[in-house]
Design an enzyme around this catalytic site. Structure first.
Site, PDB file in Angstrom:
ATOM      1  N   ASP A  67      59.779  50.587 109.005  1.00 10.20           N
ATOM      2  CA  ASP A  67      60.321  50.721 107.640  1.00 10.20           C
ATOM      3  C   ASP A  67      61.472  49.741 107.416  1.00 10.20           C
ATOM      4  O   ASP A  67      61.923  49.573 106.287  1.00 10.20           O
ATOM      5  CB  ASP A  67      60.785  52.157 107.374  1.00 10.20           C
ATOM      6  CG  ASP A  67      61.722  52.676 108.441  1.00 10.20           C
ATOM      7  OD1 ASP A  67      61.358  52.614 109.631  1.00 10.20           O
ATOM      8  OD2 ASP A  67      62.833  53.128 108.098  1.00 10.20           O
TER       9      ASP A  67
ATOM     10  N   ARG B 124      57.957  46.776 102.682  1.00  6.01           N
ATOM     11  CA  ARG B 124      58.124  46.836 104.137  1.00  6.01           C
ATOM     12  C   ARG B 124      56.769  47.033 104.804  1.00  6.01           C
ATOM     13  O   ARG B 124      55.805  47.437 104.140  1.00  6.01           O
ATOM     14  CB  ARG B 124      59.033  48.033 104.484  1.00  6.01           C
ATOM     15  CG  ARG B 124      60.355  48.009 103.734  1.00  6.01           C
ATOM     16  CD  ARG B 124      60.845  49.430 103.417  1.00  6.01           C
ATOM     17  NE  ARG B 124      61.996  49.389 102.495  1.00  6.01           N
ATOM     18  CZ  ARG B 124      63.261  49.312 102.871  1.00  6.01           C
ATOM     19  NH1 ARG B 124      63.562  49.312 104.135  1.00  6.01           N
ATOM     20  NH2 ARG B 124      64.221  49.253 101.973  1.00  6.01           N
TER      21      ARG B 124
ATOM     22  N   ARG C  46      72.427  45.100  96.573  1.00  5.77           N
ATOM     23  CA  ARG C  46      71.724  44.219  97.500  1.00  5.77           C
ATOM     24  C   ARG C  46      70.657  43.436  96.753  1.00  5.77           C
ATOM     25  O   ARG C  46      70.054  43.947  95.821  1.00  5.77           O
ATOM     26  CB  ARG C  46      71.108  45.097  98.588  1.00  5.77           C
ATOM     27  CG  ARG C  46      70.248  44.404  99.578  1.00  5.77           C
ATOM     28  CD  ARG C  46      70.081  45.268 100.809  1.00  5.77           C
ATOM     29  NE  ARG C  46      68.946  46.176 100.685  1.00  5.77           N
ATOM     30  CZ  ARG C  46      68.566  47.004 101.663  1.00  5.77           C
ATOM     31  NH1 ARG C  46      69.236  47.058 102.801  1.00  5.77           N
ATOM     32  NH2 ARG C  46      67.539  47.788 101.502  1.00  5.77           N
TER      33      ARG C  46
ATOM     34  N   GLY D  66      65.761  56.966 100.367  1.00  5.46           N
ATOM     35  CA  GLY D  66      66.450  58.252 100.322  1.00  5.46           C
ATOM     36  C   GLY D  66      67.888  58.134  99.842  1.00  5.46           C
ATOM     37  O   GLY D  66      68.543  59.135  99.552  1.00  5.46           O
TER      38      GLY D  66
ATOM     39  N   ASP E 149      67.968  45.814 106.125  1.00  6.09           N
ATOM     40  CA  ASP E 149      68.495  47.101 106.583  1.00  6.09           C
ATOM     41  C   ASP E 149      69.412  46.949 107.791  1.00  6.09           C
ATOM     42  O   ASP E 149      69.108  47.382 108.910  1.00  6.09           O
ATOM     43  CB  ASP E 149      67.367  48.110 106.857  1.00  6.09           C
ATOM     44  CG  ASP E 149      66.911  48.774 105.558  1.00  6.09           C
ATOM     45  OD1 ASP E 149      67.380  48.364 104.487  1.00  6.09           O
ATOM     46  OD2 ASP E 149      66.100  49.712 105.619  1.00  6.09           O
TER      47      ASP E 149
ATOM     48  N   ASP F 243      72.349  62.964 102.177  1.00  4.59           N
ATOM     49  CA  ASP F 243      73.138  63.133 100.944  1.00  4.59           C
ATOM     50  C   ASP F 243      72.938  61.985  99.959  1.00  4.59           C
ATOM     51  O   ASP F 243      73.506  62.000  98.867  1.00  4.59           O
ATOM     52  CB  ASP F 243      74.629  63.278 101.296  1.00  4.59           C
ATOM     53  CG  ASP F 243      75.175  62.045 102.015  1.00  4.59           C
ATOM     54  OD1 ASP F 243      74.427  61.067 102.215  1.00  4.59           O
ATOM     55  OD2 ASP F 243      76.365  62.069 102.388  1.00  4.59           O
ATOM     56  N   GLY F 244      72.168  60.983 100.370  1.00  8.25           N
ATOM     57  CA  GLY F 244      71.917  59.863  99.456  1.00  8.25           C
ATOM     58  C   GLY F 244      73.076  58.886  99.350  1.00  8.25           C
ATOM     59  O   GLY F 244      73.026  57.943  98.562  1.00  8.25           O
TER      60      GLY F 244
END
Ligand code: AMP
Ligand code: MG
Length: 467
Positions: free
Chosen positions: A240, A171, A164, A80, A250, A113-114
């Site tokens: 996820d 996942r 990254r 997202g 993450d 908002d990304g």
């Protein structure tokens, strides 16, 4: 950039192809020269790292995935606020993803908002690189770029984009995405992709998908044991956020414990302590059960056979994890051979540490150097007797212990200090911290203060994901 993209060759329903959204005024904060060299990359243009320009050969896409978040299944999450720019093959012949986080909205953004704020981007940069230096499998930070735009959280904050690198971004939730849609062909294509990319030898097994499941379970057991060995708390072990390649991924409200306590939780959103330090092995198991369930449609000739395969794979986890824990903690105590009672000795130490509110990192580093608080005297007598049975020289033992018990971890108060300064446009503390954490097993006497546990007024009790 020498892109060689494989994920973009998978069927279209695996992703949404779209470029990153440009930002107002990109400015490079940090470029990871060592990692770039490993990847065979020349310095990338800040315009590419910010998402303002798509490099030649890049086929940007947002990956689709699902996931259990704090136990609740969400059939569609996906990237997202992230974009996979493409893949490169590194100096060791390993395919690595180049991915931007905070790169603007995608069809998977839901109400977000990304974007990413500078603080969380630098937190991920610091902790990922600290983990890599500790020798723990992890995604890496290639670059951080300030966007020159504000993001709106509780307050306006400076925005940033993280570049990254990962062995892949597949996942547990990616498998769940296809399973939830009863898309057996998608599931099979994903499994074939993962086997080819990460677990090549599984292709030769009598049941390659069962072998894939076994390999992921073994990788996660090893990974979580390594987390336990350095007092790392991931904070958001949702499915996820669990990498199929077995890397830590993450980084959100993650943290290293200072004072040892098994129930330690930092994340502000983990109100029930679901992902507390000592729960992590159990939660990994839970997540792996979800993976096994997702694979059921391809695990056997019929449902019964598939269930038997899944169950057998899952039932192996506790012993696999226990064996990895024993490896990690035996090494931490300088024990080379396996003896009955070793883990009782470890547990006795941990219990005393909890009772004494001992600092996790300093206790083990102190033990390595033969320094330990007198309250541990009774325990130490047993430990010394146990070590004497092996006949290693004190010098060998000391060296071996110092190589696995870090002097420096990414302590919360140091991370917060670096982020607070960065928000004021002072990146010196961030740079210093990164440098210290790049050699966690060296004494670095000039940075002795970075070893210290926080003073009472410096203690950080809560961490935030900042999304
Ligand atoms: P995370 O908590 O970072 O693992 O994210 C969980 C899900 O929320 C993923 O699908 C993310 O892409 C999405 N997400 C997190 N933050 C944002 C954001 N600011 N804008 C859009 N999506 C987001
Ligand atoms: Mg995530």
């Amino acid at each position: 950039m020498p892109f060689s993209n494989s994920y973009a060759r998978l069927p279209e329903r695996f992703y949404a192809k779209l470029p990153p959204t440009p930002v107002a005024a990109p400015r490079l904060i940090k470029w990871n020269e060592g990692l770039a060299r490993e990847l065979g990359l020349a310095m990338l243009d800040v315009e590419v790292l910010a998402g303002n320009r798509v490099a030649e050969g890049s086929e940007p896409l947002a990956m689709a995935y699902a996931g259990h978040q704090f136990g609740n299944f969400v059939p569609q999450l996906g990237d997202g606020r992230a974009i996979l720019l493409g893949e490169v093959v590194d100096a060791h012949g390993i395919r690595r993803d180049i991915h931007l986080k905070g790169s603007g909205p995608t069809p998977f953004s839901r109400r977000g908002d990304g974007r990413a704020a500078l603080g969380p981007v630098l937190r991920e940069y610091i902790v990922a690189e600290a983990m890599a230096a500790l020798g723990i499998p992890t995604t890496r930070a290639l670059a951080a770029v300030a966007t020159g735009e504000m993001v709106w959280r509780e307050t306006p904050l400076p925005g940033a984009v993280l570049a990254r690198v990962a062995s892949s971004h597949v996942r547990v939730g990616t498998f769940q995405y296809f399973a939830a849609r009863a898309d057996v062909e998608g599931l099979r294509a994903l499994a074939e992709y993962v086997i080819a990319r990460h677990y090549g030898d599984a292709a030769q097994a009598p049941n390659p998908y069962r072998a894939l499941l076994d390999r992921v379970i073994a990788a996660q057991a090893a990974l979580v044991a390594k987390w336990m060995g350095v007092g790392f708390i991931h904070g958001v072990m949702n499915t996820d956020n669990m990498s199929i390649a077995g890397e830590t991924i993450d980084y959100g409200p993650c943290a290293f414990m200072d004072t040892y306590h098994p129930e330690t939780v930092f994340s502000s959103i983990d109100e029930m302590g679901r992902y507390a330090y000592a729960n992590q092995p159990r939660m990994a198991h839970w997540n792996l059960v979800r993976l096994a369930e997702a694979l059921l449609p391809i695990l056997g000739a019929d449902e019964e056979a598939a269930r038997a395969q899944a169950q057998a794979a899952i039932d192996a986890y506790p012993a696999l994890f226990q064996a990895q824990m024993e490896l990690v903690f035996r090494a931490k105590l300088g024990m080379r051979q396996a003896r009955d009672g070793d883990m009782a000795l470890v547990q006795d130490l941990l219990d005393r540490m909890a009772a004494e509110k001992a600092d996790f990192t300093l206790t083990f580093r102190g033990l390595s150097d033969g320094a330990l608080p007198p309250v541990f005297g009774e325990w130490a007598a047993g430990w010394r007797a146990r070590l004497a049975e092996e006949g290693a020289t004190p010098q060998d033992r000391r060296e071996a212990m110092r190589a696995v018990n870090p002097a420096f971890i990414a302590r919360n108060h140091r991370v917060e200090e670096a982020l607070a300064a960065a928000n004021e446009n002072d990146f010196a503390p961030f740079e210093t911290l990164l440098s210290v954490l790049s050699k966690p097993y060296d004494d670095q006497p000039e940075y002795a203060a970075y070893r210290d546990a926080p003073r009472p007024e410096q203690v950080v009790l809560r961490t935030f994901c900042g999304t």
